[in-house]
Design a protein around this motif. Structure first.
Motif, PDB file in Angstrom:
ATOM      1  N   GLU A  26      67.016  28.756  80.388  1.00  0.00           N
ATOM      2  CA  GLU A  26      68.058  29.142  81.344  1.00  0.00           C
ATOM      3  C   GLU A  26      67.452  29.839  82.564  1.00  0.00           C
ATOM      4  N   ARG A  27      66.510  30.771  82.320  1.00  0.00           N
ATOM      5  CA  ARG A  27      65.944  31.578  83.401  1.00  0.00           C
ATOM      6  C   ARG A  27      64.441  31.777  83.214  1.00  0.00           C
ATOM      7  N   VAL A  28      63.746  32.028  84.306  1.00  0.00           N
ATOM      8  CA  VAL A  28      62.307  32.241  84.283  1.00  0.00           C
ATOM      9  C   VAL A  28      61.937  33.432  83.395  1.00  0.00           C
ATOM     10  N   TRP A  29      62.756  34.458  83.373  1.00  0.00           N
ATOM     11  CA  TRP A  29      62.416  35.669  82.609  1.00  0.00           C
ATOM     12  C   TRP A  29      62.540  35.471  81.099  1.00  0.00           C
ATOM     13  N   GLN A  30      62.913  34.282  80.651  1.00  0.00           N
ATOM     14  CA  GLN A  30      62.890  33.969  79.213  1.00  0.00           C
ATOM     15  C   GLN A  30      61.499  33.507  78.768  1.00  0.00           C
ATOM     16  N   ILE A  31      60.616  33.298  79.705  1.00  0.00           N
ATOM     17  CA  ILE A  31      59.237  32.930  79.360  1.00  0.00           C
ATOM     18  C   ILE A  31      58.550  34.187  78.846  1.00  0.00           C
ATOM     19  N   ASN A  32      58.011  34.082  77.635  1.00  0.00           N
ATOM     20  CA  ASN A  32      57.360  35.222  77.006  1.00  0.00           C
ATOM     21  C   ASN A  32      56.054  34.773  76.344  1.00  0.00           C
ATOM     22  N   GLU A  33      55.393  35.683  75.650  1.00  0.00           N
ATOM     23  CA  GLU A  33      54.116  35.377  75.010  1.00  0.00           C
ATOM     24  C   GLU A  33      54.225  34.219  74.033  1.00  0.00           C
ATOM     25  N   THR A  34      55.326  34.146  73.303  1.00  0.00           N
ATOM     26  CA  THR A  34      55.516  33.064  72.327  1.00  0.00           C
ATOM     27  C   THR A  34      55.579  31.713  73.026  1.00  0.00           C
ATOM     28  N   VAL A  35      56.361  31.621  74.082  1.00  0.00           N
ATOM     29  CA  VAL A  35      56.479  30.382  74.851  1.00  0.00           C
ATOM     30  C   VAL A  35      55.114  29.981  75.405  1.00  0.00           C
TER      31      VAL A  35
ATOM     32  N   LEU B 224      52.845  26.550  74.266  1.00  0.00           N
ATOM     33  CA  LEU B 224      52.483  25.520  75.235  1.00  0.00           C
ATOM     34  C   LEU B 224      51.022  25.633  75.705  1.00  0.00           C
ATOM     35  N   ASN B 225      50.287  26.608  75.156  1.00  0.00           N
ATOM     36  CA  ASN B 225      48.893  26.860  75.541  1.00  0.00           C
ATOM     37  C   ASN B 225      48.762  27.057  77.055  1.00  0.00           C
ATOM     38  N   ILE B 226      49.630  27.917  77.593  1.00  0.00           N
ATOM     39  CA  ILE B 226      49.644  28.224  79.023  1.00  0.00           C
ATOM     40  C   ILE B 226      48.960  29.571  79.261  1.00  0.00           C
ATOM     41  N   LYS B 227      48.025  29.578  80.226  1.00  0.00           N
ATOM     42  CA  LYS B 227      47.289  30.803  80.573  1.00  0.00           C
ATOM     43  C   LYS B 227      47.713  31.382  81.926  1.00  0.00           C
ATOM     44  N   ALA B 228      48.413  30.579  82.745  1.00  0.00           N
ATOM     45  CA  ALA B 228      48.858  31.019  84.073  1.00  0.00           C
ATOM     46  C   ALA B 228      50.101  30.219  84.448  1.00  0.00           C
ATOM     47  N   LEU B 229      50.870  30.751  85.409  1.00  0.00           N
ATOM     48  CA  LEU B 229      52.103  30.093  85.827  1.00  0.00           C
ATOM     49  C   LEU B 229      52.158  29.878  87.337  1.00  0.00           C
ATOM     50  N   ILE B 230      52.592  28.688  87.704  1.00  0.00           N
ATOM     51  CA  ILE B 230      52.909  28.353  89.081  1.00  0.00           C
ATOM     52  C   ILE B 230      54.430  28.437  89.189  1.00  0.00           C
ATOM     53  N   LEU B 231      54.926  29.198  90.149  1.00  0.00           N
ATOM     54  CA  LEU B 231      56.357  29.476  90.253  1.00  0.00           C
ATOM     55  C   LEU B 231      56.953  28.947  91.550  1.00  0.00           C
ATOM     56  N   ASP B 232      58.084  28.287  91.439  1.00  0.00           N
ATOM     57  CA  ASP B 232      58.884  27.903  92.597  1.00  0.00           C
ATOM     58  C   ASP B 232      59.643  29.150  93.056  1.00  0.00           C
ATOM     59  N   VAL B 233      60.139  29.141  94.275  1.00  0.00           N
ATOM     60  CA  VAL B 233      60.878  30.303  94.801  1.00  0.00           C
ATOM     61  C   VAL B 233      62.386  30.101  94.716  1.00  0.00           C
ATOM     62  N   ASP B 234      62.915  29.226  95.579  1.00  0.00           N
ATOM     63  CA  ASP B 234      64.368  29.098  95.718  1.00  0.00           C
ATOM     64  C   ASP B 234      65.025  28.552  94.459  1.00  0.00           C
ATOM     65  N   ASN B 235      65.994  29.312  93.966  1.00  0.00           N
ATOM     66  CA  ASN B 235      66.770  29.024  92.761  1.00  0.00           C
ATOM     67  C   ASN B 235      65.975  29.147  91.474  1.00  0.00           C
ATOM     68  N   THR B 236      64.713  29.602  91.569  1.00  0.00           N
ATOM     69  CA  THR B 236      63.905  29.898  90.387  1.00  0.00           C
ATOM     70  C   THR B 236      63.652  31.401  90.306  1.00  0.00           C
ATOM     71  N   LEU B 237      63.109  31.970  91.385  1.00  0.00           N
ATOM     72  CA  LEU B 237      62.866  33.416  91.451  1.00  0.00           C
ATOM     73  C   LEU B 237      63.945  34.146  92.239  1.00  0.00           C
TER      74      LEU B 237
ATOM     75  N   LYS C  50      55.828  42.369  82.947  1.00  0.00           N
ATOM     76  CA  LYS C  50      55.408  41.997  81.579  1.00  0.00           C
ATOM     77  C   LYS C  50      54.304  40.955  81.617  1.00  0.00           C
ATOM     78  N   MET C  51      54.423  39.975  82.513  1.00  0.00           N
ATOM     79  CA  MET C  51      53.380  38.950  82.635  1.00  0.00           C
ATOM     80  C   MET C  51      52.067  39.597  83.067  1.00  0.00           C
ATOM     81  N   ASN C  52      52.139  40.568  83.955  1.00  0.00           N
ATOM     82  CA  ASN C  52      50.953  41.292  84.403  1.00  0.00           C
ATOM     83  C   ASN C  52      50.322  42.065  83.244  1.00  0.00           C
ATOM     84  N   GLU C  53      51.159  42.705  82.434  1.00  0.00           N
ATOM     85  CA  GLU C  53      50.661  43.468  81.282  1.00  0.00           C
ATOM     86  C   GLU C  53      49.906  42.585  80.299  1.00  0.00           C
TER      87      GLU C  53
END
Length: 168
Positions: free
Chosen positions: A12-21, A25-38, A56-59
């Motif tokens: 539903e939202r970007v902030w649902q992405i957590n350590e488990t997700v 998916l074996n993701i080490k970094a994220l590329i983020l869109d701006v409009d309607n995402t952030l 949290k992502m920074n931590e």
């Protein structure tokens, strides 16, 4: 062969992405869109939960970068507010902007997740670049008439994602 318009995950939202997700998916970094995402389309500030989520992502040491088809005039102040690097005028879904972002992140494409609200730009482009893709629902109205038009056709691929999940 995998359909490149189908995301690896829908949230539903970007902030649902957590350590488990990220781990699944074996993701080490994220590329983020701006409009309607952030943020809501065109808004100069991020949506309410974005900043705490980014902390949290920074931590947990997950690098973030913005990738947008928008102009530097739109993207730079937004990225600066969040203290993020950015790639503007990315020409998504072409993979060039995604590859530039991967070079800035210093990671191979298969370890990078792309997060965005549009299938025909964010998801297709991320998949073409060999990255993992996460579709999020738009934070606000779709913006331009063209985006509203594309949303109609995106439904087919969202339904295909859920069909594939049921079949797993």
């Amino acid at each position: 062969m995998r359909n490149r318009k189908v995301p690896d995950l829908i949230l539903e939202r970007v902030w649902q992405i957590n350590e488990t997700v990220l781990s699944q998916l074996n993701i080490k970094a994220l590329i983020l869109d701006v409009d309607n995402t952030l943020s809501v389309h065109g808004a100069p500030i991020p949506a309410g939960e974005v900043v705490p989520w980014m902390q949290k992502m920074n931590e947990i040491k997950v690098p973030l970068i913005i990738l947008s088809n928008n102009t530097q005039k739109r993207v730079q102040p937004f990225a600066k507010r969040l203290n993020l690097e950015f790639v503007h005028f990315a020409i998504k879904p072409l993979p060039g902007g995604f590859k530039r972002a991967a070079r800035l992140l210093k990671l191979p494409p298969e370890q990078i997740g792309v997060v965005g609200d549009q299938i025909f730009t964010d998801i297709l482009g991320g998949n073409l670049a060999g990255m993992k893709t996460i579709l999020v629902m738009p934070l606000g109205e779709s913006g331009t008439r063209f985006i509203k038009f594309k949303r109609y056709f995106e439904k087919k691929y969202i339904n295909l994602y859920y069909k594939n999940k049921r079949d797993e």
